[in-house]
Design a protein around this motif. Sequence first.
Motif, mmCIF file in Angstrom:
data_model
loop_
_atom_site.group_PDB
_atom_site.id
_atom_site.type_symbol
_atom_site.label_atom_id
_atom_site.label_comp_id
_atom_site.label_asym_id
_atom_site.label_seq_id
_atom_site.Cartn_x
_atom_site.Cartn_y
_atom_site.Cartn_z
ATOM 1 N N SER A 129 36.784 25.376 92.797
ATOM 2 C CA SER A 129 35.986 24.369 92.106
ATOM 3 C C SER A 129 36.562 22.979 92.369
ATOM 4 C CB SER A 129 35.952 24.655 90.606
ATOM 5 O OG SER A 129 37.235 24.485 90.055
ATOM 6 N N THR A 130 35.694 22.013 92.254
ATOM 7 C CA THR A 130 36.090 20.629 92.467
ATOM 8 C C THR A 130 36.440 20.022 91.118
ATOM 9 O OG1 THR A 130 34.546 20.527 94.303
ATOM 10 C CG2 THR A 130 35.362 18.440 93.473
ATOM 11 N N PRO A 131 37.568 19.311 91.036
ATOM 12 C CA PRO A 131 37.943 18.694 89.760
ATOM 13 C C PRO A 131 36.852 17.758 89.243
ATOM 14 C CG PRO A 131 39.745 18.553 91.344
ATOM 15 C CD PRO A 131 38.546 19.074 92.082
ATOM 16 N N GLU A 138 32.240 11.112 93.083
ATOM 17 C CA GLU A 138 31.173 11.350 94.058
ATOM 18 C C GLU A 138 29.836 10.852 93.521
ATOM 19 O OE1 GLU A 138 31.353 15.550 94.727
ATOM 20 O OE2 GLU A 138 33.212 15.431 95.882
ATOM 21 N N ASP A 139 29.544 11.204 92.287
ATOM 22 C CA ASP A 139 28.272 10.780 91.691
ATOM 23 C C ASP A 139 28.221 9.266 91.497
ATOM 24 O OD1 ASP A 139 27.469 13.402 91.698
ATOM 25 O OD2 ASP A 139 27.906 13.737 89.575
ATOM 26 N N ALA A 166 29.112 13.706 99.678
ATOM 27 C CA ALA A 166 29.400 14.958 98.961
ATOM 28 C C ALA A 166 28.456 15.118 97.778
ATOM 29 C CB ALA A 166 30.854 14.977 98.501
ATOM 30 N N SER A 167 28.182 14.033 97.076
ATOM 31 C CA SER A 167 27.239 14.090 95.958
ATOM 32 C C SER A 167 25.852 14.444 96.466
ATOM 33 C CB SER A 167 27.203 12.747 95.221
ATOM 34 O OG SER A 167 26.255 12.770 94.181
ATOM 35 N N ASP A 168 25.435 13.827 97.559
ATOM 36 C CA ASP A 168 24.123 14.119 98.148
ATOM 37 C C ASP A 168 24.018 15.600 98.527
ATOM 38 O OD1 ASP A 168 23.561 11.417 97.920
ATOM 39 O OD2 ASP A 168 23.888 10.985 100.046
#
Length: 62
Positions: A2-4, A11-12, A44-46
Amino acid sequence: MSTPAAQLQDEDDAARLRDEGRSWSLVAQTLGVTEDTARLLAAASDRRVADLHQRQHALFDL
């Protein structure tokens, strides 16, 4: 793996600031990263959003 949560938020934030029309230098400055890292964070968010949409469509196609 998982990503922290803090990275997901960065990212968002990068994607949101980009979508608001902010320059990459301002996005990077706001997040305290380089412009290249800001671009990678937004990408990464996209990707996460695209993957989520794809999974949702797959559920509805069942």
